[in-house]
Write a protein that holds these residues in place. Structure first.
Motif, PDB file in Angstrom:
ATOM      1  N   PRO A   1       7.247  -2.548  13.056  1.00 25.54           N
ATOM      2  CA  PRO A   1       7.974  -3.122  14.189  1.00 25.54           C
ATOM      3  C   PRO A   1       7.437  -4.458  14.678  1.00 25.54           C
ATOM      4  O   PRO A   1       8.014  -5.061  15.571  1.00 25.54           O
ATOM      5  N   GLU A   2       6.347  -4.930  14.071  1.00 24.70           N
ATOM      6  CA  GLU A   2       5.664  -6.079  14.655  1.00 24.70           C
ATOM      7  C   GLU A   2       6.323  -7.421  14.376  1.00 24.70           C
ATOM      8  O   GLU A   2       5.949  -8.435  14.972  1.00 24.70           O
ATOM      9  N   ALA A   3       7.310  -7.473  13.459  1.00 24.04           N
ATOM     10  CA  ALA A   3       7.879  -8.762  13.070  1.00 24.04           C
ATOM     11  C   ALA A   3       8.423  -9.515  14.286  1.00 24.04           C
ATOM     12  O   ALA A   3       9.267  -9.014  15.015  1.00 24.04           O
ATOM     13  N   HIS A   4       7.931 -10.710  14.488  1.00 17.54           N
ATOM     14  CA  HIS A   4       8.421 -11.633  15.522  1.00 17.54           C
ATOM     15  C   HIS A   4       8.181 -11.157  16.951  1.00 17.54           C
ATOM     16  O   HIS A   4       8.714 -11.746  17.880  1.00 17.54           O
ATOM     17  N   LEU A   5       7.411 -10.088  17.127  1.00 17.29           N
ATOM     18  CA  LEU A   5       7.113  -9.634  18.482  1.00 17.29           C
ATOM     19  C   LEU A   5       5.764 -10.209  18.913  1.00 17.29           C
ATOM     20  O   LEU A   5       4.785 -10.156  18.161  1.00 17.29           O
ATOM     21  N   HIS A   6       5.699 -10.721  20.112  1.00 20.28           N
ATOM     22  CA  HIS A   6       4.460 -11.278  20.648  1.00 20.28           C
ATOM     23  C   HIS A   6       3.391 -10.185  20.691  1.00 20.28           C
ATOM     24  O   HIS A   6       3.681  -8.998  20.871  1.00 20.28           O
ATOM     25  N   THR A   7       2.137 -10.606  20.541  1.00 23.28           N
ATOM     26  CA  THR A   7       1.022  -9.662  20.523  1.00 23.28           C
ATOM     27  C   THR A   7       1.053  -8.711  21.705  1.00 23.28           C
ATOM     28  O   THR A   7       0.901  -7.496  21.544  1.00 23.28           O
ATOM     29  N   HIS A   8       1.257  -9.240  22.907  1.00 22.35           N
ATOM     30  CA  HIS A   8       1.237  -8.388  24.091  1.00 22.35           C
ATOM     31  C   HIS A   8       2.407  -7.421  24.107  1.00 22.35           C
ATOM     32  O   HIS A   8       2.289  -6.298  24.592  1.00 22.35           O
ATOM     33  N   VAL A   9       3.568  -7.863  23.557  1.00 20.37           N
ATOM     34  CA  VAL A   9       4.719  -6.965  23.490  1.00 20.37           C
ATOM     35  C   VAL A   9       4.423  -5.818  22.521  1.00 20.37           C
ATOM     36  O   VAL A   9       4.718  -4.655  22.801  1.00 20.37           O
ATOM     37  N   GLN A  10       3.818  -6.149  21.372  1.00 24.38           N
ATOM     38  CA  GLN A  10       3.457  -5.110  20.411  1.00 24.38           C
ATOM     39  C   GLN A  10       2.577  -4.056  21.065  1.00 24.38           C
ATOM     40  O   GLN A  10       2.851  -2.850  20.983  1.00 24.38           O
ATOM     41  N   LYS A  11       1.514  -4.508  21.703  1.00 21.47           N
ATOM     42  CA  LYS A  11       0.549  -3.563  22.273  1.00 21.47           C
ATOM     43  C   LYS A  11       1.147  -2.756  23.415  1.00 21.47           C
ATOM     44  O   LYS A  11       0.950  -1.542  23.511  1.00 21.47           O
TER      45      LYS A  11
ATOM     46  N   THR B   1       2.648   0.151  10.061  1.00 21.84           N
ATOM     47  CA  THR B   1       2.347  -1.201  10.521  1.00 21.84           C
ATOM     48  C   THR B   1       1.213  -1.799   9.701  1.00 21.84           C
ATOM     49  O   THR B   1       0.397  -1.079   9.137  1.00 21.84           O
ATOM     50  N   HIS B   2       1.182  -3.123   9.619  1.00 16.24           N
ATOM     51  CA  HIS B   2      -0.043  -3.796   9.184  1.00 16.24           C
ATOM     52  C   HIS B   2      -0.506  -4.765  10.262  1.00 16.24           C
ATOM     53  O   HIS B   2      -1.168  -5.764  10.000  1.00 16.24           O
ATOM     54  N   SER B   3      -0.151  -4.434  11.504  1.00 13.29           N
ATOM     55  CA  SER B   3      -0.579  -5.239  12.647  1.00 13.29           C
ATOM     56  C   SER B   3      -1.816  -4.615  13.286  1.00 13.29           C
ATOM     57  O   SER B   3      -1.789  -3.469  13.733  1.00 13.29           O
ATOM     58  N   SER B   4      -2.892  -5.381  13.345  1.00 14.14           N
ATOM     59  CA  SER B   4      -4.090  -4.890  14.021  1.00 14.14           C
ATOM     60  C   SER B   4      -3.875  -4.778  15.528  1.00 14.14           C
ATOM     61  O   SER B   4      -4.545  -4.014  16.211  1.00 14.14           O
TER      62      SER B   4
ATOM     63  N   LEU C   1     -10.053  -1.040   9.853  1.00 12.40           N
ATOM     64  CA  LEU C   1      -9.191  -0.011   9.279  1.00 12.40           C
ATOM     65  C   LEU C   1      -8.329  -0.547   8.149  1.00 12.40           C
ATOM     66  O   LEU C   1      -7.789   0.222   7.359  1.00 12.40           O
ATOM     67  N   PHE C   2      -8.155  -1.863   8.074  1.00 14.17           N
ATOM     68  CA  PHE C   2      -7.295  -2.451   7.055  1.00 14.17           C
ATOM     69  C   PHE C   2      -8.086  -2.948   5.842  1.00 14.17           C
ATOM     70  O   PHE C   2      -7.501  -3.408   4.868  1.00 14.17           O
TER      71      PHE C   2
ATOM     72  N   ALA D   1       0.813  -1.216   0.000  1.00 11.68           N
ATOM     73  CA  ALA D   1       0.000   0.000   0.000  1.00 11.68           C
ATOM     74  C   ALA D   1       0.845   1.264   0.000  1.00 11.68           C
ATOM     75  O   ALA D   1       0.305   2.366  -0.121  1.00 11.68           O
ATOM     76  N   GLY D   2       2.169   1.134   0.155  1.00  6.96           N
ATOM     77  CA  GLY D   2       3.036   2.301   0.058  1.00  6.96           C
ATOM     78  C   GLY D   2       3.578   2.816   1.376  1.00  6.96           C
ATOM     79  O   GLY D   2       4.120   3.924   1.425  1.00  6.96           O
ATOM     80  N   LYS D   3       3.485   2.014   2.450  1.00  4.14           N
ATOM     81  CA  LYS D   3       3.968   2.491   3.749  1.00  4.14           C
ATOM     82  C   LYS D   3       5.457   2.809   3.712  1.00  4.14           C
ATOM     83  O   LYS D   3       5.904   3.848   4.209  1.00  4.14           O
TER      84      LYS D   3
END
Length: 713
Positions: free
Chosen positions: A355-365, A382-385, A435-436, A34-36
């Protein structure tokens, strides 16, 4: 000071896009492609001192791919700054270079533009053309090479580069060979000399997408630990460091004096003399230890060791999990930014890519809920919900792709504070597939969420994901609070609302012979009917002034309309699983097959309430197959949400219907064989959609796909 607006014209996959940013943390979200990354690169070209030199080396691949021919067109990257500090150093930078909107001599807003355009001679040649001289224009354009382009940085511009009319007036209308007689425009602003580089005066840190962190640590150029250590090496007290230098020199001497080292040196001298003779041999040869005795070189030898799972053991970076290594890398880059920030430059910018690559969901949030620095602007893509769950909707830019063109949307644009609050609360609770999405189906309950995807896959042979449609369960009938996102000024994506009209399927007025349970049931029907009618008025009125949103109504409720569409036997097949008593099973089956809405309607709702609507939908889902009939209002909602159906997509759907109408090993009916041959011709482009739609009625008589085809334009 912070970036308030970024405009991209003809840059990579952006024809003309505007992103808006706030002070603090900002989010750019979007699907892959999408051009991020292109947005972040554009910002870096303007503000990253390590990238500014690359700004002057744009080439053909940097032009928007939808132009056809790039020759003659301009690339424009424009940054607008807001809340420029009254600090004397800040004012000195902007008042002479990029400041606009001055009041009382103080710059509050500034523009900074990168313009990549044909040189002046080419612009003069185009300006000299007669209006409409296509041949003359093409003759000029055909001779242009990328070497005929120039790059300039300007400030104090007043041109709205996002306005196509402004672009055509300044650059030209290539479709009609219309060019201004002028070649210089004051509204482009003043050229900024290299001595006034904004990039040199700000703190700017870019954290690239975390792909291969271990290799980053192995490189002296990209190792974030080395960058941090270098920044501190110049701050070490020479007196404090002197004993370390002396010890390093002493170690070098001791290593050189080792007997084995001297033996090897002597052997090398003797061997080279024997091979080449003394005349051609080096005059001097020694083996010396190269242990550095300078602070920055000594720091390069330092490595990071981490105990990830076992507190008794510290391992090197390559021994960590991918998530652990990424978290360490990200932490070091954030610390690098913190060190720069503490030096108090004129402004602070931190860009973080995916930044979401290989990071656990809770760590991301957790990480991005807490990230933030005073007087700093942070922009991450990001493309992480999961990450988007903790972002403020007012600080979000959404990138969407339509063909080879990418667009930027601001979901909170022009919304009232109360509306923004409603959206924010909803997104905090259910979140942000919304949003995605390329397009959206909003539904009101669990039954629709469970059964619609199953019906689409079984009947059409493609999933909602393959259609690019996200199904979002609102969990209520408060559609207006969410559908407001889809609008010309916000997210330009199609949104279908699927809801129940709740019209009574039996006379809701109590009769003398009605028992108490029936009276209560009728009362509930009547209340729902009133609410449904009011909901229709509201949703229809909103859709009348918004082409991106359209409501579609079940005449009664989802379960009742599912039966009415032609799925009686699917529900009958579930009766024995819902009820255990033979009498109830027989009565229920008879009522479902009665053809009377008053009987089958009440029975299917009783079954759904008995099981729980969600569990009943799961039970029905096991029975959904290619013979299931999709209710018309759902079918039409899917068609609207998706928009135009491509030839390939229609071919895939009809190919699926041919397959399910011709089980393996069965004799192919002649009509079906003829239709298959015609379908292959349609796929090859030999016949059009209207023809294949007409022939489907013959090749697939009474098939569930025929009403769907009739809904397509």
């Amino acid at each position: 000071m912070h970036i308030s607006k970024l405009t991209l014209v003809n840059y990579r996959n952006f024809a003309n896009a505007t992103l808006r940013f706030k002070q603090g943390v900002n989010t750019i979200i979007g699907e892959n492609g999408a051009g991020k990354s292109n947005v972040l690169r554009a910002i870096r070209l303007m503000l990253d001192d390590s990238m500014v030199r690359a700004s002057y080396r744009l080439d053909e691949s940097d032009f928007y791919r939808g132009l056809g021919s790039w020759r003659g067109h301009w690339i424009i990257i424009s940054v607008e700054f807001d809340e420029v500090s009254a600090d004397e150093a800040m004012q000195a930078l902007f008042v002479h270079g990029t400041g606009v909107g001055q009041a009382g001599g103080v710059v509050a807003c500034a523009t900074y533009n990168l313009i990549f355009r044909p040189n002046k001679q080419i612009r003069m040649n185009l300006a000299a053309l007669q209006n409409g001289d296509m041949a003359g224009m093409n003759a000029i354009l055909d001779r242009i090479t990328i070497d005929d382009y120039e790059t300039l940085f300007t400030g104090k511009s007043t041109a709205d580069f996002s306005d196509q009319a402004v672009y055509q007036r300044i650059v030209g209308d290539f479709d009609n060979a219309l060019f201004s007689s002028e070649v210089e425009f004051l509204e482009l602003g003043a050229r900024i000399p290299g001595t006034l580089s904004v990039a040199k005066e700000v703190s700017f840190t870019f954290i690239q997408a975390l792909r291969d962190v271990v290799s980053e640590f192995h490189s002296n150029r990209t190792n974030p630990l080395l960058t941090l250590l270098k920044s501190k090496s110049g701050q070490i007290d020479p007196l404090q460091f002197q004993p370390i230098v002396e010890r390093a020199r002493q170690l070098n001497t001791e290593i050189e004096r080792l007997q084995d080292v001297q033996t090897v040196r002597s052997d090398i001298v003797q061997t080279i003399h024997g091979a080449a003779g003394q005349t051609y041999s080096p005059a001097l040869l020694s083996i010396k230890s190269d242990l550095p005795d300078e602070a920055d070189l000594l720091f390069q030898s330092l490595k990071l060791f981490v105990g990830e799972f076992d507190t008794e053991y510290e391992g090197s970076i390559h021994e960590l999990s991918l998530g652990g290594a990424n978290l360490i890398f990200l932490t070091l880059k954030l610390l690098e930014f913190k060190y720069q920030h503490e030096r108090q430059p004129l402004a602070n910018f931190l860009l973080i890519e995916e930044p979401e690559a290989h990071l656990h969901t809770h760590v991301q949030k957790t990480l991005f809920d807490r990230i933030g620095y005073a007087q700093a602007q942070i922009i991450y893509s990001t493309h992480s919900s999961h990450i988007s769950e903790v972002c403020n909707i007012k600080s979000v830019n959404i990138l969407g792709r339509t063909g080879n063109k990418c667009e930027a949307f601001q979901p909170s644009a022009s919304l009232e504070p109360e509306q923004i609050g409603n959206v924010q609360r909803y997104l905090d609770a259910v979140r942000s597939n919304l949003l995605f999405a390329k397009s959206v189906l909003l539904v009101e309950g669990d039954a629709e969420e469970i059964l619609i995807p199953l019906m689409v896959k079984q009947v059409l042979g493609v999933s909602l994901d393959e259609l690019g449609i996200s199904l979002i369960n609102i969990g209520s009938t408060g559609f207006s609070n969410v559908s407001v996102l889809f609008h010309d000024e916000r997210i330009r994506r199609r949104c279908s609302i699927i809801t129940d009209l709740d019209a009574a399927f039996m006379d809701p007025n109590p009769l003398p012979e009605d028992d108490a349970e029936t009276v209560a049931f009728k009362g509930k029907l009547l209340r729902a009917q009133v609410s449904g009618a009011a909901r229709r008025v509201t949703l229809d009125a909103e859709a009348a002034v918004n082409a991106w949103v359209r409501p579609f109504f079940a005449a009664h409720t989802f379960e009742v309309d599912f039966v009415a569409a032609g799925n009686v036997e699917k529900v009958v097949s579930s009766v024995n699983a819902v009820y255990s008593q033979a009498a109830t099973q027989a009565l229920s089956t008879a009522q479902l097959r009665s053809g009377d809405p008053a009987q089958y309607g009440r029975r299917v709702l009783t079954m759904a309430n008995h099981e729980g609507k969600g569990w009943f939908a799961i039970r029905l889902g096991k029975l959904v197959d290619h013979r299931t009939v999709i209710p018309s209002y759902i079918r039409q909602a899917i068609v609207f949400a998706h928009g135009s159906f491509s030839t390939q997509l229609i071919f895939n759907i009809l190919k699926h219907r041919v397959a399910v109408n011709n089980p393996a090993g069965s004799v192919v009916p002649p009509a079906l064989q003829t239709f298959w041959e015609r379908l292959m011709q349609y796929h090859a482009g030999a016949i059009d959609f209207h023809t294949i739609r007409a022939e489907a009625a013959i090749g697939l008589p009474n098939d569930q796909i025929l009403p769907f085809l009739s809904d397509l334009p």
